[in-house]
Structures are given as C-alpha cells and as structure tokens.
Motif scaffolding. Structure first.
Motif, mmCIF file in Angstrom:
data_model
loop_
_atom_site.group_PDB
_atom_site.id
_atom_site.type_symbol
_atom_site.label_atom_id
_atom_site.label_comp_id
_atom_site.label_asym_id
_atom_site.label_seq_id
_atom_site.Cartn_x
_atom_site.Cartn_y
_atom_site.Cartn_z
ATOM 1 N N ARG A 113 0.956 -1.106 0.033
ATOM 2 C CA ARG A 113 0.133 0.133 -0.046
ATOM 3 C C ARG A 113 0.899 1.238 0.113
ATOM 4 O O ARG A 113 2.214 1.354 0.594
ATOM 5 C CB ARG A 113 -0.987 -0.056 1.246
ATOM 6 C CG ARG A 113 -2.102 -0.897 0.901
ATOM 7 C CD ARG A 113 -2.845 -1.063 2.409
ATOM 8 N NE ARG A 113 -2.362 -1.802 3.294
ATOM 9 C CZ ARG A 113 -2.622 -1.993 4.607
ATOM 10 N NH1 ARG A 113 -3.775 -1.183 4.788
ATOM 11 N NH2 ARG A 113 -2.217 -2.827 5.250
ATOM 12 N N ASP A 128 -4.049 0.604 -3.027
ATOM 13 C CA ASP A 128 -3.630 -0.744 -3.066
ATOM 14 C C ASP A 128 -2.390 -0.799 -4.283
ATOM 15 O O ASP A 128 -2.841 -0.415 -5.468
ATOM 16 C CB ASP A 128 -4.735 -1.529 -3.280
ATOM 17 C CG ASP A 128 -4.260 -3.071 -3.439
ATOM 18 O OD1 ASP A 128 -3.214 -3.353 -3.792
ATOM 19 O OD2 ASP A 128 -5.306 -3.968 -3.024
ATOM 20 N N THR A 135 -8.263 2.303 -2.134
ATOM 21 C CA THR A 135 -8.994 1.518 -1.142
ATOM 22 C C THR A 135 -9.611 2.084 -0.019
ATOM 23 O O THR A 135 -10.901 1.789 0.272
ATOM 24 C CB THR A 135 -8.297 0.511 -0.690
ATOM 25 O OG1 THR A 135 -7.273 0.542 0.038
ATOM 26 C CG2 THR A 135 -7.882 -0.414 -1.994
ATOM 27 N N THR A 136 -9.191 3.180 0.525
ATOM 28 C CA THR A 136 -9.718 3.783 1.916
ATOM 29 C C THR A 136 -9.180 5.198 1.594
ATOM 30 O O THR A 136 -8.081 5.520 1.209
ATOM 31 C CB THR A 136 -9.200 3.261 2.901
ATOM 32 O OG1 THR A 136 -9.516 1.626 2.946
ATOM 33 C CG2 THR A 136 -9.610 3.589 4.160
ATOM 34 N N HIS A 374 -9.833 -8.704 -5.778
ATOM 35 C CA HIS A 374 -10.013 -7.485 -4.745
ATOM 36 C C HIS A 374 -9.434 -7.814 -3.369
ATOM 37 O O HIS A 374 -9.765 -7.231 -2.298
ATOM 38 C CB HIS A 374 -11.646 -7.195 -4.417
ATOM 39 C CG HIS A 374 -12.475 -6.960 -5.772
ATOM 40 N ND1 HIS A 374 -12.014 -5.713 -6.556
ATOM 41 C CD2 HIS A 374 -13.265 -7.609 -6.338
ATOM 42 C CE1 HIS A 374 -12.711 -5.736 -7.341
ATOM 43 N NE2 HIS A 374 -13.626 -6.897 -7.528
ATOM 44 N N ARG A 376 -7.114 -7.790 -0.162
ATOM 45 C CA ARG A 376 -6.147 -6.895 0.272
ATOM 46 C C ARG A 376 -5.408 -7.663 1.490
ATOM 47 O O ARG A 376 -6.023 -7.986 2.407
ATOM 48 C CB ARG A 376 -6.984 -5.701 0.655
ATOM 49 C CG ARG A 376 -6.099 -4.645 1.505
ATOM 50 C CD ARG A 376 -7.105 -3.686 1.960
ATOM 51 N NE ARG A 376 -6.315 -2.594 2.697
ATOM 52 C CZ ARG A 376 -6.739 -1.732 3.527
ATOM 53 N NH1 ARG A 376 -7.987 -1.320 3.482
ATOM 54 N NH2 ARG A 376 -6.045 -0.777 4.106
#
Length: 391
Positions: A113, A128, A135-136, A374, A376
C-alpha cells in the motif's frame, strides 16, 4: 566543491498514463490550470479486443497472481493524482486519482500500500499497489503534510503531520483508522521515523522546534530548539537526524542518542526536503536553486545539482539512482548517484511534490498464483515473495 549545472533537463519521457488527470485548486497556481481530461487508455485496450485474460480478470472470472516491481509514486499537487512509474522502464504505467492537493506519499514496509496526504481535502488516500486504486480515504487534521511509516512497538503505523492543526495523526495501517492524535509544535511540517520504529521526529516550522515522539506511548518525550526547522530524515543506522532549516539556509545534524546538535552544513537558499541514500553515505537536500549533496562522513557539500524548484527526493533500493520531483517542470529528474549528474527524466502531472520508491506488489492479469482480484493483505508486516509476472 563541484557544481553540476543543469539548466536544460535531459530528455523527459512523456508517456501517456492510464487514468484520470483531475482538477485545479487555489495553491495550484504554480502548476497552472493547464491540462485536464480523462485518459481512457486502459478501457480502450479492453474494448479494442485486448488480452482475454485481462477482460476475464476485470470481470472477476480469472483470479490474479501477485508479482513485484520497483516503482516510484509521485504526488501531483495541481492534478489531484499520483503518477506511478515503473523503474525498470521509467514509464508512467498509471495515474491514480486521489484527494485535493496531494503532497507527500510513503510506501508501506511490505510494499502492498501507499499512503498519500491530501493537503487541501484534509485526508489520506490509501492506494493498493496491486490494483493501483484507492481503497480507503482517512480523515485526519487540517492541511496534512508529510507522512512516515514504520513498524513500531504497537505495530505498523503511519504518522501524518497536520500543518494547521498543530498535531500528528497516528494511523493503524492494519485497520486504516486514526488511533490517536499527538499535540506537537506550531505548524508541523516534516516527519521521519527511526529504523527501529521507537521514535518519530517532527519539524515545527513556526515554533522553531523539533518534537521527538516516543512511539511506545505516542507522546512527545523531547523538544529540541531548532529555528526554521523544515524537512527531516534519519540515517539508515538510526544514529543521526538531518534537519533542513529554511530560514538559515543550512542543515542541522542531530545525534539520536543524545538528541543534541553535532553538526551544521551550509546549503542553498530555502532548503526544504532532505533524503538519505540507502547506504547512509549521502544526503540530498532540495533548495531553491538545486539539490545539495552532503557527504555524511564529514558533513560537507560535495556537489550541487542545479535544478529549478526541486522538491521531494527518493532513492532506488540499490542507491544507484535518485528521483527528484521538479515542481515547475511537471517532471521527475533522474540522477546517477555515482556521478551526481542527471541522466534522464519522466513527465508526470502538475506541480509534482513528493516521491516515494519501493518494491511493491503488482496484480497480474495472467495465469499464476491464484488471488482474488479484490484481495487486500491483512498483515502489512509480511512482504510478498519476489514473484514476477509471466510474459
């Protein structure tokens, strides 16, 4: 003292990045309201009959394996995005839209990340590296500046300076939540963490101090008077801290065992960013007229690389190249660290500021080790093995 005069940059490779080139805000006047638009190259490839593996992977029908590559992530303040450069080819492979006014970036120790501070939206975007998508988004203090990530006694943490809030946000990278906020001096700017993860050094521009944070308690254990403190970096062995002083045009060297100043180096006007090479033998300092190169064995400037408005500096893992964000040229300058001479450049977005380099995880749209598209990682402290994408 040798001076390397670089009035004209080497050939800048202006590759077409895949992604979005975003908008324009107040402090982006330096970058200018130049190019905007959306580059739909990746989508066009799929629609034009690209690899079936790519199309299936995009639809979630084929799992992605993981490989690694050495990459640079460059924050483009005026474009609201991050350019991703594959250092094997020095091509921009994608451009990632983030928040407003991206300023600094840091890759996690595992390379999975990238944390990007967005100075004008008061957030941190988490990218990511496998998919190069955000992603956030984490809300932090007002006008976040620098970010430093390390493995602390409490786990992997990101420390973010909030320039207008006079504090530091501590982010747990496992949950991507702010776990605490640490009051420091006035207008915190730079931040660096020791290799053992026990201390964090924060420069406070207006109060003229350097805060030393104990990561075990996340409290300030020591405050060092340092007028004009700006950028900061720690040597790889953790014994010295180099701090640029914008108001004094110098760099102060601090012994981490005593937190006392043990050296001073005169550099160019208004020094800002500082980075130390992997071997700890050289410190590169950005200033208004170029990049000063300091020999850390005797703390003297051995050469100056002339460049217009350099900002962030980052080294390749082997230390053979330095990548310097050139704020006024929409480019990153590539420097051969043996000769301290520019050997190339890469075109990026508007007003590039920060650069971070590391070995990152890459999602491959081809056959290989199965992984959900997807996926993580939940444990950011364990790097992936060095897989390569099959060709």
């Amino acid at each position: 003292m040798e001076s390397t005069n670089v009035r004209k940059y080497p050939t800048i490779r202006r590759t077409r990045p895949h992604g979005t080139v975003g908008g324009y805000t107040e402090e982006k006047r330096r970058g200018g309201a130049r190019r905007r638009g959306v580059l739909l190259v990746g989508l066009a490839l799929v629609l034009a009959g690209g690899s079936p593996a790519v199309a299936e992977a995009a639809a979630g029908a084929t799992p992605f394996p993981v490989a690694t590559r050495t990459a640079a992530y460059v924050t483009n303040f005026a474009s609201d995005n991050v350019s991703v450069i594959d250092l094997a080819t020095n091509d921009v492979v994608t451009t990632v839209p983030v928040g407003s006014g991206p300023f600094s970036a840091q890759i996690t120790p595992a390379g999975t990340r990238v944390y990007v501070t967005n100075a004008l939206s008061n957030t941190v975007s988490v990218i990511d590296t496998g998919t190069n998508t955000v992603t956030t988004t984490i809300r932090v203090g007002t006008q976040p500046g620098a970010v430093a990530i390390g493995v602390t006694p409490g786990g992997t943490r990101a420390y973010v300076t909030n320039f207008r809030s006079d504090n530091v946000s501590v982010i747990d990278t496992g949950s991507d939540t702010v776990t605490t906020t640490i009051p420091v001096g006035t207008n915190p700017q730079g931040v660096a963490i020791t290799p053992d993860g026990t201390r964090v050094y924060v420069t406070n521009r207006t109060s003229g101090t350097l805060s030393v944070i104990n990561t075990g308690t996340n409290t300030v254990s020591t405050t060092i008077d340092l007028e004009g403190a700006n950028g900061v970096a720690v040597t790889p062995d953790g014994t010295r801290v180099y701090v640029t002083r914008a108001s004094r045009d110098d760099v102060q060297v601090i012994d981490t065992a005593t937190n006392r100043i043990v050296g001073s180096v005169d550099v160019g006007t208004f020094p800002s960013w500082v980075a130390i090479n992997p071997s700890g033998t050289r410190a590169y300092v950005s200033n208004s007229s170029g990049v000063s190169v300091i020999d850390t064995s005797n703390n003297t400037v051995v050469t100056t690389i002339r460049a217009s408005s350099p900002r962030g500096v980052a080294f390749t893992p082997d230390g053979t190249r330095a990548y310097v964000a050139i704020n006024s040229a929409r480019a990153v300058l590539i420097v051969d660290t043996a000769s301290h001479r520019p050997v190339g450049g890469v075109g990026v977005g508007g007003s590039p500021v920060g650069v971070t380099i590391g070995t990152v995880s890459v999602t491959c749209a081809t056959e290989g080790r199965p992984q959900h598209p997807h996926h993580r990682p939940t444990n950011d402290d364990t790097p992936h093995p060095p897989h390569r994408c099959p060709r």
